[in-house]
Scaffold this motif. Structure first.
Motif, mmCIF file in Angstrom:
data_model
loop_
_atom_site.group_PDB
_atom_site.id
_atom_site.type_symbol
_atom_site.label_atom_id
_atom_site.label_comp_id
_atom_site.label_asym_id
_atom_site.label_seq_id
_atom_site.Cartn_x
_atom_site.Cartn_y
_atom_site.Cartn_z
ATOM 1 N N ASN A 77 -3.752 4.042 -3.850
ATOM 2 C CA ASN A 77 -4.787 3.385 -4.642
ATOM 3 C C ASN A 77 -5.068 1.966 -4.179
ATOM 4 N N MET A 78 -4.459 1.546 -3.088
ATOM 5 C CA MET A 78 -4.589 0.158 -2.641
ATOM 6 C C MET A 78 -5.619 0.027 -1.525
ATOM 7 N N VAL A 79 -6.251 -1.110 -1.524
ATOM 8 C CA VAL A 79 -7.150 -1.479 -0.448
ATOM 9 C C VAL A 79 -6.522 -2.684 0.233
ATOM 10 N N LEU A 80 -6.378 -2.614 1.517
ATOM 11 C CA LEU A 80 -5.758 -3.685 2.290
ATOM 12 C C LEU A 80 -6.800 -4.243 3.241
ATOM 13 N N ILE A 81 -6.981 -5.539 3.195
ATOM 14 C CA ILE A 81 -7.931 -6.196 4.085
ATOM 15 C C ILE A 81 -7.144 -7.168 4.954
ATOM 16 N N VAL A 82 -7.247 -6.998 6.261
ATOM 17 C CA VAL A 82 -6.586 -7.876 7.206
ATOM 18 C C VAL A 82 -7.669 -8.575 8.018
ATOM 19 N N VAL A 83 -7.615 -9.882 8.030
ATOM 20 C CA VAL A 83 -8.564 -10.669 8.806
ATOM 21 C C VAL A 83 -7.786 -11.322 9.928
ATOM 22 N N GLY A 84 -8.218 -11.106 11.137
ATOM 23 C CA GLY A 84 -7.531 -11.693 12.274
ATOM 24 C C GLY A 84 -7.903 -10.963 13.547
ATOM 25 N N ASP A 85 -7.203 -11.262 14.602
ATOM 26 C CA ASP A 85 -7.446 -10.651 15.903
ATOM 27 C C ASP A 85 -6.768 -9.288 15.937
ATOM 28 N N LEU A 86 -7.487 -8.275 15.497
ATOM 29 C CA LEU A 86 -6.910 -6.938 15.393
ATOM 30 C C LEU A 86 -6.517 -6.361 16.742
ATOM 31 N N ASP A 87 -7.158 -6.780 17.813
ATOM 32 C CA ASP A 87 -6.763 -6.285 19.130
ATOM 33 C C ASP A 87 -5.306 -6.634 19.429
ATOM 34 N N ARG A 88 -4.832 -7.738 18.863
ATOM 35 C CA ARG A 88 -3.449 -8.184 19.112
ATOM 36 C C ARG A 88 -2.442 -7.535 18.172
ATOM 37 N N ILE A 89 -2.861 -7.129 16.963
ATOM 38 C CA ILE A 89 -1.869 -6.702 15.964
ATOM 39 C C ILE A 89 -2.095 -5.313 15.379
ATOM 40 N N GLU A 90 -3.204 -4.672 15.697
ATOM 41 C CA GLU A 90 -3.518 -3.399 15.048
ATOM 42 C C GLU A 90 -2.434 -2.348 15.283
ATOM 43 N N ALA A 91 -1.926 -2.240 16.475
ATOM 44 C CA ALA A 91 -0.891 -1.227 16.758
ATOM 45 C C ALA A 91 0.351 -1.480 15.899
ATOM 46 N N ASP A 92 0.735 -2.744 15.745
ATOM 47 C CA ASP A 92 1.906 -3.064 14.919
ATOM 48 C C ASP A 92 1.640 -2.780 13.438
ATOM 49 N N ILE A 93 0.421 -3.017 12.988
ATOM 50 C CA ILE A 93 0.078 -2.726 11.590
ATOM 51 C C ILE A 93 0.088 -1.217 11.362
ATOM 52 N N ARG A 94 -0.463 -0.471 12.285
ATOM 53 C CA ARG A 94 -0.482 0.989 12.155
ATOM 54 C C ARG A 94 0.930 1.584 12.163
ATOM 55 N N ALA A 95 1.892 0.866 12.727
ATOM 56 C CA ALA A 95 3.270 1.353 12.812
ATOM 57 C C ALA A 95 4.068 1.119 11.525
ATOM 58 N N ILE A 96 3.531 0.357 10.589
ATOM 59 C CA ILE A 96 4.230 0.096 9.330
ATOM 60 C C ILE A 96 4.353 1.409 8.558
ATOM 61 N N THR A 97 5.563 1.724 8.151
ATOM 62 C CA THR A 97 5.863 3.006 7.510
ATOM 63 C C THR A 97 4.906 3.329 6.368
ATOM 64 N N GLN A 98 4.668 2.386 5.475
ATOM 65 C CA GLN A 98 3.830 2.642 4.302
ATOM 66 C C GLN A 98 2.368 2.889 4.670
ATOM 67 N N LEU A 99 1.978 2.574 5.907
ATOM 68 C CA LEU A 99 0.577 2.724 6.306
ATOM 69 C C LEU A 99 0.356 3.927 7.232
ATOM 70 N N GLN A 100 1.365 4.768 7.368
ATOM 71 C CA GLN A 100 1.256 5.912 8.292
ATOM 72 C C GLN A 100 0.093 6.830 7.955
ATOM 73 N N ASP A 101 -0.211 7.008 6.678
ATOM 74 C CA ASP A 101 -1.298 7.902 6.276
ATOM 75 C C ASP A 101 -2.558 7.148 5.868
ATOM 76 N N ALA A 102 -2.595 5.860 6.137
ATOM 77 C CA ALA A 102 -3.736 5.040 5.720
ATOM 78 C C ALA A 102 -4.953 5.300 6.608
ATOM 79 N N ARG A 103 -6.105 5.125 6.002
ATOM 80 C CA ARG A 103 -7.368 5.207 6.747
ATOM 81 C C ARG A 103 -7.736 3.780 7.152
ATOM 82 N N PHE A 104 -7.954 3.555 8.423
ATOM 83 C CA PHE A 104 -8.283 2.239 8.949
ATOM 84 C C PHE A 104 -9.777 2.185 9.250
ATOM 85 N N VAL A 105 -10.414 1.093 8.817
ATOM 86 C CA VAL A 105 -11.836 0.870 9.089
ATOM 87 C C VAL A 105 -11.971 -0.526 9.664
ATOM 88 N N ARG A 106 -12.589 -0.628 10.815
ATOM 89 C CA ARG A 106 -12.825 -1.944 11.424
ATOM 90 C C ARG A 106 -14.282 -2.329 11.190
#
Length: 140
Positions: A110-139
Motif C-alpha cells: 500500500n506504499m508509494v515510494l518516491i526517490v529523487v536523485g541520480d537513478l542511474d547511479r543507485i537504481e540497481a541497489d534500490i531494486r536489490a532491497i529485499t522489501q522492494l523485490q516485488d515493487a513496480r518501478f516507474v521512472r
C-alpha cells in the motif's frame, strides 16, 4: 520529517529525508527495516497518549487554535461534543488497537515510494532491497 495527514475518508503517513545520492539505498533499506520491525510489536504508548493529549489541550488554548479545531470538527462531520471528549477518547485508545492499525496500514503493497536523485547511479541497489523485490518501478 514525518507526519500524518487526515482527509475525509482516510489519511496517509509521510516520511521524507534528505540523503546524499550514494547513501540513498542504505538509508531506504534502514527505513523499510524499521517499518518491518515495528509491525507486530505492541508498544507501551502511555507517554505518546499523554503528549498528544497535551498538544490538543494547548492547541485549543488560543483563539486561532480553538477556531482551527472547530473547523476540523466541522469539516470531518464530528459530533458537537468532539472537543470536550477528545482527550478522554484519545486516552482510551489501547496499545493493541494502535498495533492492529499499524499492521493493517503499514503494508508495503500500500506504499508509494518516491526517490529523487541520480537513478542511474543507485537504481540497481534500490531494486536489490529485499522489501522492494516485488515493487513496480516507474521512472519519470
Amino acid at each position: 520529517g514525518s507526519f500524518v495527514r487526515w482527509t475525509r475518508g482516510g489519511g496517509y503517513w509521510s516520511y521524507s529525508d534528505d540523503i546524499n545520492t550514494p547513501d540513498t539505498p542504505y538509508a531506504l533499506a534502514d527505513v523499510l527495516n524499521m517499518i518491518d520491525a515495528v509491525r507486530g510489536v505492541t508498544w507501551n504508548l502511555d507517554g505518546t497518549r499523554e503528549w498528544m493529549a497535551s498538544l490538543f489541550v494547548m492547541s485549543v488554548g488560543s483563539t486561532s487554535g480553538l477556531i482551527g479545531e472547530i473547523a476540523y470538527r466541522d469539516s470531518f462531520g464530528l459530533p458537537h461534543e468532539h472537543l470536550s471528549r477528545h482527550v478522554d477518547r484519545l486516552m482510551a485508545v489501547t496499545d493493541e488497537e494502535v498495533t492492529a492499525a499499524a499492521n493493517a496500514y503499514l503494508e508495503p503493497d500500500n506504499m508509494v515510494l518516491i526517490v529523487v536523485g541520480d537513478l542511474d547511479r543507485i537504481e540497481a541497489d534500490i531494486r536489490a532491497i529485499t522489501q522492494l523485490q516485488d515493487a513496480r518501478f516507474v521512472r519519470e
